[in-house]
Scaffold this motif. Sequence first.
Motif, short mmCIF file in Angstrom:
data_model
loop_
_atom_site.label_atom_id
_atom_site.label_comp_id
_atom_site.label_asym_id
_atom_site.label_seq_id
_atom_site.Cartn_x
_atom_site.Cartn_y
_atom_site.Cartn_z
N GLU A 1 0.84 -1.20 0.00
CA GLU A 1 0.00 0.00 0.00
C GLU A 1 0.88 1.25 0.00
OE1 GLU A 1 -3.32 1.04 2.87
OE2 GLU A 1 -3.44 -1.15 2.68
N GLU B 1 1.21 4.21 -2.74
CA GLU B 1 1.06 5.62 -2.36
C GLU B 1 2.23 6.44 -2.91
OE1 GLU B 1 1.35 7.62 1.84
OE2 GLU B 1 -0.18 6.07 1.86
N ARG C 1 -6.50 13.19 3.49
CA ARG C 1 -5.77 12.06 4.08
C ARG C 1 -5.35 12.43 5.48
NH1 ARG C 1 -2.87 9.00 1.08
NH2 ARG C 1 -2.60 7.90 3.02
N LEU D 1 -7.66 6.73 -6.42
CA LEU D 1 -6.61 5.76 -6.12
C LEU D 1 -6.95 4.43 -6.77
CD1 LEU D 1 -6.57 6.21 -2.26
CD2 LEU D 1 -5.60 7.71 -3.97
#
Length: 526
Positions: free
Chosen positions: A3, A7, A156, A524
């Motif tokens: 992950e 990112e 975020r 995303l």
Amino acid sequence: MNELDSELVRGQLAALGYSFTPDADSADVVLYNTCSVREQAENKVLSRVGKIGIRKREGARVVLGLIGCLAEREGTPLLSRFPQIDLLCGPGELDRLPMLIDNALKTETVEAADRVALAGNRNRRTATLAAAADNLELLDLSRAFDPDGGGSGGPRHSAYVRITRGCNKFCTYCVVPFTRGAEVHRTPDAIVQECRRLADGGVVEITLLGQTVNHYLYTHGVALGVNGQEVPQVGPGGSAFTRSGPRGANGRRVTTFAGLLGRIHEEVPSLRRLRFVTCFPRDFGDDILRVMRDCPRICRYLHAPVQSGSDRILRLMNRGYTSGEYLEFIDRARDILPDISIAGDVIVGFPTETEHDFGQTADLLGRVRFKNNFIFKYSPRPGTTAWDRLPDDVPTDVKRRRNNDLLALQAGISATVHAEQVGRTVEVFVEGLSRRENSRAAGRVELGWERPRGRIQMSGRTAGDLITVFDLPPDGKPETLQGRIVPVRVLRAAPLVLFGCLEASTRSLAKQTVAVHRSGITQLEI
Ligand code: 5AD
Ligand code: SF4
């Protein structure tokens, strides 16, 4: 780990002007970040690769890339097997991904000769040295942090920060030491700097990442970069550690994992939550437990995979501890941190596992009282020691049954652990709408419904990583709570979820409006 890589790649590409779409069919570039740890994950991605192959044969012009462990493990032969793949890029080469995509886009109709693989072409040692070099480090440090979350459903508020790459443990079932190389430890200054930047950008919670975070150990002054600055270094072996913490390094100054946690806690005071995954059950020193106890913003949560309760199987797995030693570690953790919440991983059906071995794993689950456990059926992975030396002799239906039995057992334990919270007030880091709301929203979009009136359910996690849902007050707005830590009174519990209500003192907060900036272009989907 994957992950975080996604990112970082997303940040890198966004900074170069790429935008993102949730709809792979409309994309010019499709990247799959692959995991090799279990066969099922590999099969899933290869089936998607197959579908894109059909589209490409029908004339679709799309660049297809595979990044991550599968790309590293399989390397160039994948390109011959799947001609629709335009580029491969292993986890140690991600800093070069934009260049690869750019080349592939420029060649437009990508001929076989132009297809590139930056993976599987180097041995573990060169991959490790490359990882220790500055480029990958720069990828972590230069992450294009987007406080809007890149259109991923709001700002975020939580982020991952890598502290080590790779792994030196060589558990006999695991591909990670091969796909991610040897353990490389980032410099403490780089880690603290990254945490500070994230916190300054509005991040509330940081999760430090490493395959075995408690083995983090940086020896200062041994190897310096060209400008005299410290650089990442290869981690020491297991003998560097004792129960009370790492051994001295011949008089040199070292930063231990406990020291690193303490530094981040102290030097980044605006960070509300600091957590870490994954712990290795051996060599988890009391020094780490004491720092956790003394630093209130470090979450009381350990993810400490046990893998099996049978000493014989643990030995075959090369885990380096016995079930007794694992239990001793858990007892020490609970002595120092009585409210610690513990999660784990277990593999069932490892070669030669008998009903007796399996029974010992079930007993251990009951004794530890994990808040949850990820339970995996053993999947033989090419290149590992188990693949070479231990025939996969537990039949699939036996693996399935043991998996289901442990899931049922763990569900009962999780239910008890969660029920103990009923009546308490817990601090919840609010992540957003609950899954129920998200699926209702998806239904509304698909069916063209109007938004129904009524309660909206929010979801978040306690410091012990317990998922908690609660109703937004009728006149509240989800975005005012998202990313905040709020007190929630727990009213009831299910095996994996707490249900609560916002404490009265916080309800007015939910009504305030805050300016939320949204760019609204990116999604995303890597
Ligand atoms: N088969 C099944 N499970 C595996 N894991 C790692 N390798 C395998 C394998 N070959 C599990 C372990 C690990 C988690 C990330 O995945 O439980 O902790
Ligand atoms: Fe794999 Fe073992 Fe390393 Fe975990 S500790 S990444 S299971 S080799």
